[in-house]
Motif scaffolding. Structure first.
Motif, PDB file in Angstrom:
ATOM      1  N   ARG A  75     119.600   1.879  57.539  1.00  0.00           N
ATOM      2  CA  ARG A  75     120.405   2.765  56.683  1.00  0.00           C
ATOM      3  C   ARG A  75     119.826   2.826  55.274  1.00  0.00           C
ATOM      4  O   ARG A  75     119.669   3.911  54.695  1.00  0.00           O
ATOM      5  CB  ARG A  75     121.858   2.280  56.646  1.00  0.00           C
ATOM      6  N   GLU A  76     119.473   1.658  54.710  1.00  0.00           N
ATOM      7  CA  GLU A  76     118.900   1.649  53.366  1.00  0.00           C
ATOM      8  C   GLU A  76     117.504   2.265  53.358  1.00  0.00           C
ATOM      9  O   GLU A  76     117.113   2.924  52.385  1.00  0.00           O
ATOM     10  CB  GLU A  76     118.871   0.222  52.818  1.00  0.00           C
ATOM     11  N   PRO A  88     125.777  -6.348  53.936  1.00  0.00           N
ATOM     12  CA  PRO A  88     125.431  -5.042  53.346  1.00  0.00           C
ATOM     13  C   PRO A  88     125.018  -5.153  51.884  1.00  0.00           C
ATOM     14  O   PRO A  88     124.108  -4.433  51.437  1.00  0.00           O
ATOM     15  CB  PRO A  88     126.725  -4.226  53.495  1.00  0.00           C
ATOM     16  N   GLU A  89     125.664  -6.038  51.136  1.00  0.00           N
ATOM     17  CA  GLU A  89     125.352  -6.173  49.712  1.00  0.00           C
ATOM     18  C   GLU A  89     123.956  -6.750  49.507  1.00  0.00           C
ATOM     19  O   GLU A  89     123.194  -6.285  48.650  1.00  0.00           O
ATOM     20  CB  GLU A  89     126.391  -7.056  49.020  1.00  0.00           C
ATOM     21  N   GLU A  90     123.594  -7.765  50.298  1.00  0.00           N
ATOM     22  CA  GLU A  90     122.268  -8.349  50.147  1.00  0.00           C
ATOM     23  C   GLU A  90     121.171  -7.389  50.599  1.00  0.00           C
ATOM     24  O   GLU A  90     120.092  -7.334  50.002  1.00  0.00           O
ATOM     25  CB  GLU A  90     122.182  -9.673  50.913  1.00  0.00           C
ATOM     26  N   VAL A  91     121.439  -6.610  51.641  1.00  0.00           N
ATOM     27  CA  VAL A  91     120.450  -5.625  52.085  1.00  0.00           C
ATOM     28  C   VAL A  91     120.257  -4.549  51.021  1.00  0.00           C
ATOM     29  O   VAL A  91     119.133  -4.122  50.740  1.00  0.00           O
ATOM     30  CB  VAL A  91     120.868  -5.011  53.437  1.00  0.00           C
ATOM     31  N   ALA A  92     121.345  -4.123  50.393  1.00  0.00           N
ATOM     32  CA  ALA A  92     121.225  -3.131  49.313  1.00  0.00           C
ATOM     33  C   ALA A  92     120.392  -3.686  48.163  1.00  0.00           C
ATOM     34  O   ALA A  92     119.540  -2.976  47.599  1.00  0.00           O
ATOM     35  CB  ALA A  92     122.612  -2.716  48.830  1.00  0.00           C
ATOM     36  N   ARG A  93     120.592  -4.962  47.821  1.00  0.00           N
ATOM     37  CA  ARG A  93     119.799  -5.572  46.745  1.00  0.00           C
ATOM     38  C   ARG A  93     118.331  -5.683  47.146  1.00  0.00           C
ATOM     39  O   ARG A  93     117.433  -5.528  46.309  1.00  0.00           O
ATOM     40  CB  ARG A  93     120.368  -6.949  46.394  1.00  0.00           C
ATOM     41  N   LEU A  94     118.063  -5.962  48.425  1.00  0.00           N
ATOM     42  CA  LEU A  94     116.687  -6.027  48.913  1.00  0.00           C
ATOM     43  C   LEU A  94     115.972  -4.705  48.685  1.00  0.00           C
ATOM     44  O   LEU A  94     114.846  -4.666  48.162  1.00  0.00           O
ATOM     45  CB  LEU A  94     116.698  -6.383  50.400  1.00  0.00           C
ATOM     46  N   PHE A  95     116.616  -3.609  49.043  1.00  0.00           N
ATOM     47  CA  PHE A  95     115.969  -2.305  48.894  1.00  0.00           C
ATOM     48  C   PHE A  95     115.891  -1.876  47.431  1.00  0.00           C
ATOM     49  O   PHE A  95     114.959  -1.157  47.047  1.00  0.00           O
ATOM     50  CB  PHE A  95     116.659  -1.268  49.771  1.00  0.00           C
ATOM     51  N   ASP A  96     116.833  -2.325  46.613  1.00  0.00           N
ATOM     52  CA  ASP A  96     116.709  -2.098  45.175  1.00  0.00           C
ATOM     53  C   ASP A  96     115.460  -2.801  44.640  1.00  0.00           C
ATOM     54  O   ASP A  96     114.741  -2.248  43.791  1.00  0.00           O
ATOM     55  CB  ASP A  96     117.940  -2.621  44.438  1.00  0.00           C
ATOM     56  N   ALA A  97     115.191  -4.018  45.144  1.00  0.00           N
ATOM     57  CA  ALA A  97     114.003  -4.757  44.706  1.00  0.00           C
ATOM     58  C   ALA A  97     112.728  -4.032  45.117  1.00  0.00           C
ATOM     59  O   ALA A  97     111.752  -3.972  44.359  1.00  0.00           O
ATOM     60  CB  ALA A  97     114.018  -6.169  45.290  1.00  0.00           C
ATOM     61  N   VAL A  98     112.723  -3.460  46.330  1.00  0.00           N
ATOM     62  CA  VAL A  98     111.560  -2.687  46.782  1.00  0.00           C
ATOM     63  C   VAL A  98     111.351  -1.479  45.872  1.00  0.00           C
ATOM     64  O   VAL A  98     110.241  -1.201  45.416  1.00  0.00           O
ATOM     65  CB  VAL A  98     111.749  -2.234  48.241  1.00  0.00           C
ATOM     66  N   ARG A  99     112.419  -0.769  45.606  1.00  0.00           N
ATOM     67  CA  ARG A  99     112.343   0.440  44.764  1.00  0.00           C
ATOM     68  C   ARG A  99     111.882   0.086  43.348  1.00  0.00           C
ATOM     69  O   ARG A  99     111.020   0.762  42.776  1.00  0.00           O
ATOM     70  CB  ARG A  99     113.706   1.119  44.730  1.00  0.00           C
ATOM     71  N   ASP A 100     112.453  -0.980  42.800  1.00  0.00           N
ATOM     72  CA  ASP A 100     112.116  -1.355  41.427  1.00  0.00           C
ATOM     73  C   ASP A 100     110.675  -1.829  41.306  1.00  0.00           C
ATOM     74  O   ASP A 100     110.012  -1.557  40.292  1.00  0.00           O
ATOM     75  CB  ASP A 100     113.068  -2.447  40.932  1.00  0.00           C
TER      76      ASP A 100
END
Length: 259
Positions: free
Chosen positions: A131-132, A74-86
């Motif tokens: 989910r993300e 879950p933590e790595e997936v959240a970071r992945l979507f943060d990278a997309v957003r950023d």
């Protein structure tokens, strides 16, 4: 102009983008004008896909981003979507493609770790990424987006000795349906592609597969381009339209009736 504001077309995220169907899908999306984020556990494989896009397809480097990710976390997936957003500010398409396989064995001989690995990658990984994606797509402007899940004929009919893989693909089939319902208030659609035997990318002979009666047979295959054509068809629909399900098979593959 920074990356988020640069006009790079619609943004897609492809899991398992370092090889096989994931790589072919990423290259096809880039060729159709999409900007693509590649996710997968192997950094070198993702970077190879990105290099292929730039060197062979003439893709601008800023239109492809490789983000090494274990989608079971879950933590790595959240970071992945943060990278997309950023980087890009939004996401228009999630292609839940990453998968895992295990040797075909009777259920009495299936190791628990094989069951966990296959279910964690295919079912849990698809859930975590969806989910993300919902969190981003439901709050971005304009709102909405599309999720396409990579299913399999095993989501409908199993092969012998494939308990973990079949259970995982049935889980994806159910997840696809509930995401399609839950996404309606946000303009998020979800559909699924079930693809049959795809020709090995290295040209190796197709191995024999066990049939329902226990015999072994070499089955027909299709080139990966038949899959990417289906993916692009689903991805290109306008926001108010969804292709809920596509099954893409060699015409003679044992799937319907008695084979």
């Amino acid at each position: 102009m920074d990356a988020v504001n640069r006009p790079l077309g619609k943004v897609a995220l492809v899991t398992g983008g370092g090889s096989g169907i994931g790589r072919a899908s990423a290259l096809a999306l880039l060729g159709a004008g999409w900007t693509v984020v590649l996710a997968g556990r192997r950094k070198d494989a993702l970077e190879e896909t990105a290099a292929l896009a730039v060197d062979s397809e003439g893709t601008e480097p800023e239109r492809v981003l490789a983000v090494p990710t274990d989608i079971r976390s879950p933590e790595e997936v959240a970071r992945l979507f943060d990278a997309v957003r950023d980087r890009y500010g939004r996401l228009d398409l999630l292609f839940n493609n990453a998968g895992a396989a295990a040797p075909r064995r009777p259920i009495t001989e299936t190791p628990f770790q094989d069951w966990n690995r296959v279910l964690d990658t295919i079912a849990t990984g698809s859930f975590l990424c969806a989910r993300e994606a919902f969190r981003l797509m439901s709050t971005q402007h304009p709102q909405g987006g599309r999720i396409i899940n990579n299913g399999a004929p095993s989501a409908h009919v199993p092969r012998p000795n494939s308990s973990a893989y079949t259970a995982a693909k049935h889980a994806v089939h159910g997840l696809t349906k509930v995401l399609a319902l839950d996404g309606r208030p946000y303009g998020i659609t979800c559909g699924q592609i079930d693809v049959g035997n795809v020709s090995p990318p290295d040209g190796a002979p197709q191995p024999a597969a066990m049939q329902a009666d226990g015999t072994m047979a070499v089955e027909a295959t299709i080139p990966v381009e038949r899959f990417t054509e289906a993916l692009l068809l689903m991805a290109s629909q306008p926001p108010g339209t969804t292709i809920q399900s596509l099954v893409v098979l060699p015409a003679t593959m044992p799937f319907l009736g008695r084979g």
